[in-house]
Enzyme design. Structure first.
Site, PDB file in Angstrom:
ATOM      1  N   LYS A  34       0.833  -1.202   0.000  1.00  8.37           N
ATOM      2  CA  LYS A  34       0.000   0.000   0.000  1.00  8.37           C
ATOM      3  C   LYS A  34       0.869   1.253   0.000  1.00  8.37           C
ATOM      4  O   LYS A  34       0.663   2.162  -0.797  1.00  8.37           O
ATOM      5  CB  LYS A  34      -0.917   0.022   1.234  1.00  8.37           C
ATOM      6  CG  LYS A  34      -1.941  -1.077   1.245  1.00  8.37           C
ATOM      7  CD  LYS A  34      -2.880  -0.955   2.441  1.00  8.37           C
ATOM      8  CE  LYS A  34      -2.188  -1.095   3.772  1.00  8.37           C
ATOM      9  NZ  LYS A  34      -1.570  -2.391   4.001  1.00  8.37           N
ATOM     10  N   THR A  35       1.837   1.284   0.911  1.00 15.39           N
ATOM     11  CA  THR A  35       2.691   2.469   1.000  1.00 15.39           C
ATOM     12  C   THR A  35       3.494   2.621  -0.292  1.00 15.39           C
ATOM     13  O   THR A  35       3.663   3.724  -0.817  1.00 15.39           O
ATOM     14  CB  THR A  35       3.597   2.384   2.238  1.00 15.39           C
ATOM     15  OG1 THR A  35       2.766   2.229   3.386  1.00 15.39           O
ATOM     16  CG2 THR A  35       4.446   3.618   2.396  1.00 15.39           C
ATOM     17  N   ASP A 218      -1.884   7.938   3.985  1.00  9.30           N
ATOM     18  CA  ASP A 218      -1.484   6.564   4.324  1.00  9.30           C
ATOM     19  C   ASP A 218      -2.104   6.206   5.681  1.00  9.30           C
ATOM     20  O   ASP A 218      -2.446   7.081   6.465  1.00  9.30           O
ATOM     21  CB  ASP A 218       0.054   6.488   4.406  1.00  9.30           C
ATOM     22  CG  ASP A 218       0.561   5.049   4.295  1.00  9.30           C
ATOM     23  OD1 ASP A 218      -0.259   4.124   4.119  1.00  9.30           O
ATOM     24  OD2 ASP A 218       1.792   4.845   4.375  1.00  9.30           O
ATOM     25  N   GLU A 219      -2.250   4.929   5.968  1.00 10.63           N
ATOM     26  CA  GLU A 219      -2.780   4.446   7.258  1.00 10.63           C
ATOM     27  C   GLU A 219      -4.131   5.109   7.570  1.00 10.63           C
ATOM     28  O   GLU A 219      -4.383   5.549   8.689  1.00 10.63           O
ATOM     29  CB  GLU A 219      -1.789   4.754   8.403  1.00 10.63           C
ATOM     30  CG  GLU A 219      -0.385   4.227   8.174  1.00 10.63           C
ATOM     31  CD  GLU A 219      -0.236   2.740   8.514  1.00 10.63           C
ATOM     32  OE1 GLU A 219      -1.234   2.111   8.918  1.00 10.63           O
ATOM     33  OE2 GLU A 219       0.882   2.218   8.330  1.00 10.63           O
ATOM     34  N   GLN A 249      -5.789  -3.215  10.671  1.00 15.26           N
ATOM     35  CA  GLN A 249      -4.681  -2.600  11.400  1.00 15.26           C
ATOM     36  C   GLN A 249      -5.100  -1.327  12.129  1.00 15.26           C
ATOM     37  O   GLN A 249      -4.268  -0.508  12.484  1.00 15.26           O
ATOM     38  CB  GLN A 249      -3.525  -2.296  10.448  1.00 15.26           C
ATOM     39  CG  GLN A 249      -2.901  -3.553   9.861  1.00 15.26           C
ATOM     40  CD  GLN A 249      -1.664  -3.230   9.042  1.00 15.26           C
ATOM     41  OE1 GLN A 249      -0.673  -2.743   9.558  1.00 15.26           O
ATOM     42  NE2 GLN A 249      -1.732  -3.496   7.750  1.00 15.26           N
ATOM     43  N   ARG A 599       4.762  -7.436  10.981  1.00 16.54           N
ATOM     44  CA  ARG A 599       5.972  -6.630  10.773  1.00 16.54           C
ATOM     45  C   ARG A 599       7.150  -7.502  10.346  1.00 16.54           C
ATOM     46  O   ARG A 599       8.169  -7.001   9.891  1.00 16.54           O
ATOM     47  CB  ARG A 599       6.392  -5.895  12.067  1.00 16.54           C
ATOM     48  CG  ARG A 599       5.419  -4.875  12.656  1.00 16.54           C
ATOM     49  CD  ARG A 599       4.924  -3.886  11.665  1.00 16.54           C
ATOM     50  NE  ARG A 599       3.660  -4.311  11.097  1.00 16.54           N
ATOM     51  CZ  ARG A 599       3.185  -3.876   9.935  1.00 16.54           C
ATOM     52  NH1 ARG A 599       3.855  -3.014   9.225  1.00 16.54           N
ATOM     53  NH2 ARG A 599       2.035  -4.318   9.469  1.00 16.54           N
TER      54      ARG A 599
HETATM   55  P1  ATP Z   1       1.572  -2.135   5.939  1.00 22.20           P
HETATM   56  O1  ATP Z   1       0.155  -2.608   5.905  1.00 22.20           O
HETATM   57  O2  ATP Z   1       2.352  -2.868   6.962  1.00 22.20           O
HETATM   58  O3  ATP Z   1       1.678  -0.650   6.016  1.00 22.20           O
HETATM   59  P2  ATP Z   1       2.014  -1.948   3.108  1.00 22.20           P
HETATM   60  O4  ATP Z   1       0.803  -2.545   2.478  1.00 22.20           O
HETATM   61  O5  ATP Z   1       2.091  -0.487   3.160  1.00 22.20           O
HETATM   62  O6  ATP Z   1       2.215  -2.594   4.545  1.00 22.20           O
HETATM   63  P3  ATP Z   1       4.607  -1.818   1.884  1.00 22.20           P
HETATM   64  O7  ATP Z   1       5.356  -1.412   3.087  1.00 22.20           O
HETATM   65  O8  ATP Z   1       4.332  -0.823   0.842  1.00 22.20           O
HETATM   66  O9  ATP Z   1       3.249  -2.539   2.327  1.00 22.20           O
HETATM   67  O10 ATP Z   1       5.286  -3.072   1.195  1.00 22.20           O
HETATM   68  C1  ATP Z   1       5.723  -4.203   1.942  1.00 22.20           C
HETATM   69  C2  ATP Z   1       7.020  -4.726   1.354  1.00 22.20           C
HETATM   70  O11 ATP Z   1       6.780  -5.328   0.093  1.00 22.20           O
HETATM   71  C3  ATP Z   1       8.020  -3.618   1.087  1.00 22.20           C
HETATM   72  O12 ATP Z   1       9.304  -4.116   1.374  1.00 22.20           O
HETATM   73  C4  ATP Z   1       7.849  -3.333  -0.399  1.00 22.20           C
HETATM   74  O13 ATP Z   1       9.012  -2.796  -0.959  1.00 22.20           O
HETATM   75  C5  ATP Z   1       7.542  -4.729  -0.930  1.00 22.20           C
HETATM   76  N1  ATP Z   1       6.729  -4.703  -2.169  1.00 22.20           N
HETATM   77  C6  ATP Z   1       5.536  -4.127  -2.325  1.00 22.20           C
HETATM   78  N2  ATP Z   1       5.066  -4.318  -3.571  1.00 22.20           N
HETATM   79  C7  ATP Z   1       5.990  -5.049  -4.241  1.00 22.20           C
HETATM   80  C8  ATP Z   1       6.099  -5.559  -5.569  1.00 22.20           C
HETATM   81  N3  ATP Z   1       5.154  -5.384  -6.467  1.00 22.20           N
HETATM   82  N4  ATP Z   1       7.199  -6.263  -5.868  1.00 22.20           N
HETATM   83  C9  ATP Z   1       8.170  -6.477  -4.952  1.00 22.20           C
HETATM   84  N5  ATP Z   1       8.133  -6.022  -3.695  1.00 22.20           N
HETATM   85  C10 ATP Z   1       7.055  -5.303  -3.333  1.00 22.20           C
HETATM   86 MG    MG Z   2       2.236   0.849   4.796  1.00 23.01          MG
END
Ligand code: ATP
Ligand code: MG
Length: 704
Positions: A34-35, A218-219, A249, A599
């Site tokens: 997402k981030t 975000d969040e 979350q 995490r």
């Molecule tokens: P959270 O819910 O904990 O905030 P998030 O959904 O924001 O998580 P991110 O932190 O953006 O997730 O991504 C999680 C991990 O996966 C990061 O290390 C990111 O670089 C990696 N990632 C995300 N998308 C891809 C992709 N398409 N290919 C490879 N790695 C990815």
């Molecule tokens: Mg995130």
């Protein structure tokens, strides 16, 4: 597994990145990118759609994540990323109010009140009204006021709640008046005042609506009603609002966060598009299996499917420890093992429910010479001597106020007692001056009563001001020395005084470094206030390669190779407070555990102490109810060597961690084995009656 496009995104992420104008909701599970998607969307707006960076506003959860967003952006699109306005709701509001405060009746140089002063103010109000703490506790009143602010209610709009015959909203009103008199806002005011600004001043609202073309959050699951209104007002013109979040979350219900903002997004914003991301790129399948099993039990959630992309990995471990020190030693040993396996210290984290859990951990990590750093807790800017030094510094630099003057008027002792302080406050108010100007007056010896006792300090400040010729990085140490503040510290004992003086010197260095960035004293105080709220973290370069210790709440959005969650037991996780709150509170605690588990990238360990001393009491907690019914192939018992040998030899297959039933004590779990053959004794942690030591042969335990 979904194919990754050349952009480093999968198709669903890419679709969200390039989605057109209008409200966009990205609702997806932990670690699904997402981030990453939001960062790429900002990059896309700038690089492909020609939006100027400064016309984009990104709201992040901490200022640290704002900084990270900027650095990720600049690696994506180069320096252009630097122009994006990003920060938390609080820090962005503070920036807006520095420009528009006058419209809500504050000077632009207002300051943010810290939580100690805030509590002192509330206490004073109640005392003046002759209300004893057992009739109305100051912290109850404060949290009631905060609740109103989270709901976007001014004193006039607050409900006419009555507590033991006391009208709470009247106190809300006088509290606000006091803040105004001192030219202070509290943290919740920052957001509420921006909302009031936009509610009451259509021309300013319009200007702000034109200030940004795109707003991204975000969040989003943790926004409360006043933050929601803040966004509604800001995006009223263009509706270009992109939000990302995960209802599983949401962990800030206690601060008024309302999960409905994300669940009802499409009803609130007509024409909203929704995007789902279903691959998890962070954790191994084994870690995800545990996460999914834990969160599945919560009702009232979007059922999201989350597929692992990172291989099976190792099964998360569960360790039962004797007490919190044993737990800390086990954790230290585990971290070292991971390090020997090739993981870096900075890729490890210990995430706890309560900051108090950090004390034994800190001690043991220090003893075992493991590098660590603590984020949060009693931070630097919350220390008594730092607050005092800042108050002195602020008065020297003409941005201090009455509260700061009251704080230091009798530190060191100047013979100004409580009565004297009240008199001082009244004298200052009657003068109609701000504290720094009033000190100018006192320096000319125009003083009576308690104020007379401040004349030497006033003279010292005035003469120092001339000497340092308004260079704010000078004069602090001299002021503290000549005013005998540093000598006063000696009264605390040599060792303690030394530590505190060191801290003040650190502050002095921090001031020097910050002033190189051409900050005004008011801006410096803003930064200190944000640091104190925990929204920003002091950068400690020397211990970058170290294990991170922080609370679960802080860990949101972050990731580590190896994670330990200590104290996964009833009373801590779920926390006792939420147990008292019933189902809603317990569901939030379950989400907190889910946040903790997700995490971890590769390694995860959960621990529990059979005896825990916390808040001065000894507890005998049972393992967390959230782990009930989790089979051993999802969460594996890490058995002590002694017990493994005995447990394996026990014919009926019982071992540490086995769930058992006793005819009179009921359900429980075996936590220890001693002895051999007929003399085996087991310790069982029973749900209802606590720990019992029993002879296995006669105990009539049945394996569940
Ligand atoms: P959270 O819910 O904990 O905030 P998030 O959904 O924001 O998580 P991110 O932190 O953006 O997730 O991504 C999680 C991990 O996966 C990061 O290390 C990111 O670089 C990696 N990632 C995300 N998308 C891809 C992709 N398409 N290919 C490879 N790695 C990815
Ligand atoms: Mg995130």
């Amino acid at each position: 597994m979904a194919e990754i496009l050349p952009t480093g995104l999968n198709a669903a992420q890419q679709a969200a990145v390039v989605a057109g104008d209008g409200p966009q909701l990205i609702l997806a599970g932990a670690g699904s990118g997402k981030t990453r998607t939001i960062v790429h969307r900002i990059g896309h707006l700038i690089a492909d759609r020609g939006v100027a960076p400064h016309r984009i506003l990104a709201v992040t959860f901490t200022n640290k994540s704002a900084a990270e967003l900027k650095s990720r952006l600049s690696s994506l699109i180069g320096d252009g990323g630097g122009g994006v306005t990003s920060g938390t709701f609080h820090s962005i509001s503070l920036r807006l109010l520095r420009r528009y405060a006058e419209a809500v009746g504050y000077p632009r140089s207002f300051q943010v009140i810290d939580s100690d002063d805030q509590k002192a103010l509330i206490k004073r109000l109640l005392k003046q009204a002759n209300i004893a703490t057992d009739r109305l506790h100051p912290s109850y009143l404060l949290s009631w006021i905060e609740k109103c602010k989270h709901l976007g209610q001014t004193p006039q709009q607050a409900p006419a709640d009555d507590w033991n015959g006391i009208k709470l909203h009247e106190f809300y009103s006088s509290y606000q008046q006091q803040l105004r008199d001192h030219e202070r806002m509290d943290f919740s005011d920052l957001i509420l005042n921006v909302v009031i600004l936009m509610r009451e001043h259509p021309s300013i609202a319009e200007a702000l609506q034109h200030r940004f073309d795109h707003v991204l959050v975000d969040e989003y699951q943790d926004t409360n009603p006043v933050q929601h209104e803040w966004l509604m007002l800001l995006c009223a013109g263009h509706h270009n609002l992109t939000v990302v979040g995960d209802d599983d979350q949401s962990i800030y219900g206690w601060r008024g966060a309302d999960i409905r903002h994300i669940l009802d997004f499409e009803h609130i914003w007509s024409g909203a598009e929704q995007h789902r991301l279903e691959e998890n790129y962070r954790s191994t399948a084994s870690i995800l299996a545990l996460a999914n099993m834990v969160i599945r039990k919560n009702e009232d959630r979007y059922d999201k499917s989350l597929r692992a992309t990172q291989g099976v990995g190792e099964i998360p471990q569960w360790k039962v420890c004797n007490d919190e020190y044993d737990e800390a030693r086990q954790i230290s040993a585990q971290l070292r093992k991971w390090h020997d396996m090739g993981y870096e210290w900075q890729e490890m984290a210990i995430l706890y429910r309560s900051n108090r859990q950090s004390l034994p951990l800190e001690q043991v990590l220090r003893e075992t010479a493991l590098p660590y750093r603590i984020i949060g807790g009693v931070g630097f800017f919350e220390r008594l001597e730092i607050k005092d030094a800042l108050a002195y510094w602020a008065l020297l630099n003409r941005c201090g106020d009455g509260l700061q003057l009251m704080r230091i008027c009798n530190r060191p002792k100047r013979g100004i007692g409580l009565k004297g302080q009240e008199q001082l406050a009244a004298q200052l108010a009657a003068s109609g001056l701000r504290a720094p100007e009033w000190l100018d007056l006192l320096a000319n010896e125009q003083a009576e009563g308690a104020a007379k006792k401040l004349v030497p300090l006033a003279k010292l400040i005035v003469s120092l001001r001339e000497k340092i010729s308004s260079l704010p990085d000078r004069g602090l140490m001299e002021l503290l020395r000549s005013s005998a503040y540093l000598d006063g510290l000696q009264a605390m004992g040599e060792l303690e005084a030394g530590g505190r003086t060191d801290n003040i010197q650190t502050l002095q260095r921090y001031i020097e470094l910050t002033m190189e960035q051409n900050l005004t004293p008011v801006e410096f105080m803003d930064r200190a206030a944000l640091l104190q709220s925990g929204e920003e973290e002091g950068k400690s370069r020397d211990n970058e390669n170290s294990v991170t210790l922080m609370s679960l709440h802080r860990a949101k959005g972050l990731e580590f190779d190896c994670v330990v969650l200590p104290g996964v037991e009833d009373g801590l996780l779920p926390h006792q407070r939420s147990l008292d709150d019933g189902e809603v509170g317990i569901a939030e605690e379950r989400r907190l555990l889910y946040v903790g588990i997700t995490r971890a990238r590769h390694q995860l360990k959960l621990t529990h102490a059979r005896v825990r001393r916390l808040f001065g009491e000894t507890h005998h907690p049972t393992p967390s109810r959230f782990l009930k019914d989790i089979p051993a192939h999802i969460l594996q018992q890490d058995m002590p060597v002694k017990s493994v040998a005995v447990a394996q030899s026990s014919e009926n297959g019982m071992g540490v961690g086995s769930s058992v039933m006793h005819p009179s004590f009921g359900e429980g779990m075996i936590i220890d084995f001693e002895g051999a053959g007929d003399a085996i004794r087991v310790s069982v942690q029973f749900r209802k009656v606590g720990i019992k030591r029993l002879m296995l042969k006669y105990a009539a335990l049945v394996l569940l």
